[in-house]
Enzyme design. Structure first.
Site, PDB file in Angstrom:
ATOM      1  N   TRP A 256       0.943  -1.593   0.080  1.00 47.93           N
ATOM      2  CA  TRP A 256       0.055  -0.481  -0.092  1.00 47.93           C
ATOM      3  C   TRP A 256       0.471   1.412  -0.513  1.00 47.93           C
ATOM      4  O   TRP A 256       1.436   1.442   0.888  1.00 47.93           O
ATOM      5  CB  TRP A 256      -0.540   0.229   0.936  1.00 47.93           C
TER       6      TRP A 256
ATOM      7  N   LYS B 292     -13.561  -1.183   5.694  1.00 51.39           N
ATOM      8  CA  LYS B 292     -13.827  -1.326   4.975  1.00 51.39           C
ATOM      9  C   LYS B 292     -14.419  -2.464   5.408  1.00 51.39           C
ATOM     10  O   LYS B 292     -15.856  -2.582   4.786  1.00 51.39           O
ATOM     11  CB  LYS B 292     -13.209  -2.328   4.039  1.00 51.39           C
TER      12      LYS B 292
ATOM     13  N   ASP C 109      -0.565  -4.804   8.722  1.00 45.34           N
ATOM     14  CA  ASP C 109      -1.708  -4.142   8.730  1.00 45.34           C
ATOM     15  C   ASP C 109      -2.797  -4.746   9.012  1.00 45.34           C
ATOM     16  O   ASP C 109      -3.235  -5.021   7.898  1.00 45.34           O
ATOM     17  CB  ASP C 109      -1.011  -3.003   6.975  1.00 45.34           C
TER      18      ASP C 109
HETATM   19  N1  PMP Z   1      -4.167  -0.592   5.079  1.00 42.83           N
HETATM   20  C1  PMP Z   1      -3.764  -0.507   3.691  1.00 42.83           C
HETATM   21  C2  PMP Z   1      -3.598  -1.995   3.513  1.00 42.83           C
HETATM   22  C3  PMP Z   1      -5.300  -0.373   2.887  1.00 42.83           C
HETATM   23  O1  PMP Z   1      -5.517  -0.582   2.017  1.00 42.83           O
HETATM   24  C4  PMP Z   1      -6.024   1.059   4.001  1.00 42.83           C
HETATM   25  C5  PMP Z   1      -6.504   1.394   2.829  1.00 42.83           C
HETATM   26  N2  PMP Z   1      -7.422   1.841   1.490  1.00 42.83           N
HETATM   27  C6  PMP Z   1      -5.762   1.438   4.350  1.00 42.83           C
HETATM   28  C7  PMP Z   1      -4.513   0.874   5.452  1.00 42.83           C
HETATM   29  C8  PMP Z   1      -5.955   2.624   5.377  1.00 42.83           C
HETATM   30  O2  PMP Z   1      -7.558   3.175   5.044  1.00 42.83           O
HETATM   31  P1  PMP Z   1      -8.084   3.737   6.253  1.00 42.83           P
HETATM   32  O3  PMP Z   1      -7.402   4.612   7.032  1.00 42.83           O
HETATM   33  O4  PMP Z   1      -9.360   4.371   5.844  1.00 42.83           O
HETATM   34  O5  PMP Z   1      -8.656   2.523   7.103  1.00 42.83           O
END
Ligand code: PMP
Length: 417
Positions: free
Chosen positions: A141, A259, A223
C-alpha cells in the site's frame, strides 16, 4: 508600498496522490461507459456506496439515545471500542488478553493506527541503534512508506513479495530478504487481503514467515485493513495475527474499520498491542497518550461507538457477519464472472489469478501501456500498476470491462509503444 512576497513562495507544488487523482479524472470524464476501478471502497450490485444495514440500525438507535452526548472521549478513545477491536483481532481465547498484556488505543482509522505505531516506535523501539530498519512488501500500500518516512524512519527497505512471472507469492525471496535485514527490524505484514496484489500467504507459509521473524527477532507490525472482508469470516482473516501471538511475539496490529464496516469517512481504527508483560503495556499506553495529545488530543466518537455496539451485542454481531458475507460474496462472484468471461473471449494468458486472489483488489498483470489504453481509450480507471478494485465491477459493466481488457491484451504490448 513595497510588496512583500509570501513566506511560502518557494513551496514546490506537490504531485497529486495517484488514487485520488484517478477519482478526479473519472469524475471529470463525461463518457457514459466509464468505470472507476481505482477506488478502495465497496460498491453494491448497482455500483453505489453501501451503508451496512447493521450500521444504519445502530445509528438510528443512537439518534434517539438521550444518554449520548458530545463530550470528549478519553485521549486513548472509547474503552469499549478498543477492547472489542483488540478482541476481534486476537480472538476471544487470546492468552495475551487474559494475561492483561494486550490492549488497544483508538486511532484515526488504519492510517492513523499505523502513524501512531510509527511515532511510538521511532521514540521507544530499539533506541540504542541510530537507525532502525523498517521493511514492507514490494509492492505494498503506497502509504506505508510515507507514514514511516514522516515519522522519521530513514532506512526503509522493501522485501520481495510478488512473483510477477507466476503471479503468486515469492516466498523464497520474501524469506531471504527478511533474513538479510538487521536483527530487530520492524516488519510490516498485511494480515490478510494483501493490497495491492490480493495474494496472501497460506497458513503453512505464514508459519515459515513467523519462523524467520523469530530467528531475526524482528518486530511485526500487522496492517489489518480487511478483517472479515477477505473471506467473509473475521476469524479466518485473523489467522496470521493469532499465529504470531501463539509464537510468543511482541507485536502491533493496526486495525481499520473502513472496509469491514463501511465507515470510511468516520476514521475508525485501533492500534492493538501485544507485549510480554502488563507493565510494559501500561507504560507504553501512557506514552502513546502523550503522542496523541500532541497530535489531535483525542479521537472522534461516532464510528467507534457504532463498531463497539455491533461487536458487543450478539444480535448486531450476527447482522454484521451477514453484512460482511454479503460484501465478500459479491466480490467473489465478480471474480468468478470476470474469469468466465475472459475464458469465453479467449483472452490470451492464464487468468486464474483473478479467482485465486482475495479481497478487494486484483493485480491484473496488465502492463502500463495496457492500463493507459484502458483509461484513455476505454474510460476504465485503474491504477497504472494494473491493480483493480473488484468492487467497481457490476453485472451492468462487467461485459464492457472484460471486452476492453481483452482488447488491451490483444492489441497493446509495450514493444509497440
Ligand atoms: N492499509 C491498507 C493495506 C489499506 O489498503 C488501507 C486503505 N486503503 C489502509 C491501511 C488504511 O485505510 P483507512 O485509513 O481508511 O483505514
Amino acid at each position: 508600498m513595497t510588496t512583500v512576497p509570501s513566506a511560502f513562495n518557494q513551496v514546490e507544488q506537490a504531485p497529486p496522490v495517484a488514487v485520488f487523482k484517478l477519482k478526479d479524472d473519472y469524475t471529470a470524464d463525461s463518457a457514459e461507459e466509464k468505470i472507476n476501478l481505482g477506488v478502495g471502497a465497496y460498491r453494491d450490485a448497482n455500483g453505489q456506496p453501501w451503508v451496512l444495514p447493521v450500521v444504519r440500525s445502530i445509528e438510528a438507535q443512537m439518534i434517539n439515545d438521550p444518554a449520548l452526548n458530545h463530550e470528549y472521549l478519553p485521549i486513548s478513545g472509547l474503552p469499549a471500542f478498543c477492547q472489542a477491536a483488540t478482541k476481534l483481532c486476537l480472538g476471544s481465547d487470546s492468552k495475551a488478553i487474559t494475561e492483561n498484556r494486550a490492549g488497544g488505543v483508538q486511532a484515526l482509522s488504519g492510517t492513523g493506527a499505523l502513524r501512531l505505531a510509527a511515532e511510538f516506535l521511532k521514540r521507544f523501539y530499539n533506541t540504542h541503534v541510530e537507525s532502525t530498519v523498517v521493511s514492507y512488501p514490494d509492492p505494498t500500500w503506497a502509504n506505508h512508506d510515507a507514514i514511516f518516512r514522516y515519522a522519521g524512519f530513514t532506512d526503509r527497505r522493501k522485501y520481495r513479495y510478488w512473483d510477477a512471472k507466476n503471479r503468486c507469492l515469492d516466498l523464497a525471496g520474501l524469506k531471504e530478504d527478511l533474513l538479510q535485514l538487521p536483527e530487530v527490524s520492524i516488519v510490516i505484514l498485511h494480515a490478510c487481503a494483501h493490497n495491492p496484489t490480493g495474494v496472501d500467504p497460506t497458513q503453512e507459509q505464514w508459519k515459515e514467515i513467523a519462523d524467520v521473524c523469530k530467528q531475526k527477532n524482528h518486530f511485526p507490525v500487522f496492517d489489518s485493513a480487511y478483517q472479515g472482508f477477505a473471506t467473509g469470516d473475521p476469524d479466518v482473516d485473523a489467522w496470521s495475527i493469532r499465529h504470531f501471538e501463539k509464537c510468543g511475539f511482541e507485536f502491533f496490529v493496526c486495525q481499520s474499520f473502513s472496509k469491514n464496516f463501511g465507515l470510511y469517512n468516520e476514521r475508525v481504527g485501533n492500534l492493538a498491542m501485544v507485549m510480554k508483560d502488563p507493565d510494559s503495556l501500561t507504560r507504553s499506553r501512557s506514552q502513546l497518550e502523550l503522542i496523541i495529545r500532541g497530535m489531535y488530543s483525542n479521537p472522534p466518537n461516532h464510528g467507534a461507538r457504532v463498531v463497539a455496539t455491533a461487536l458487543c451485542n450478539p444480535s448486531s454481531l450476527g447482522e454484521w457477519h451477514d453484512n460482511i458475507r454479503t460484501m465478500s460474496a459479491r466480490i467473489k462472484q465478480m471474480r468468478k464472472s470476470l474469469h468466465e468471461k475472459l475464458k469465453i473471449l479467449g483472452t490470451p494468458g492464464n487468468w486464474d489469478h483473478i479467482v485465486n486472489q482475495i479481497g478487494m483488489f486484483s493485480y491484473t498483470g496488465l502492463n502500463q501501456a495496457q492500463c493507459e489504453f484502458m483509461v484513455k481509450q476505454k474510460h476504465i480507471y485503474l491504477m497504472k500498476s494494473g491493480r483493480i478494485s473488484m468492487c467497481g465491477l457490476t453485472e451492468g459493466n462487467i461485459d464492457y470491462f472484460a471486452q476492453s481488457l481483452h482488447e488491451a491484451v490483444t492489441k497493446i504490448n509495450e514493444n509497440k509503444l
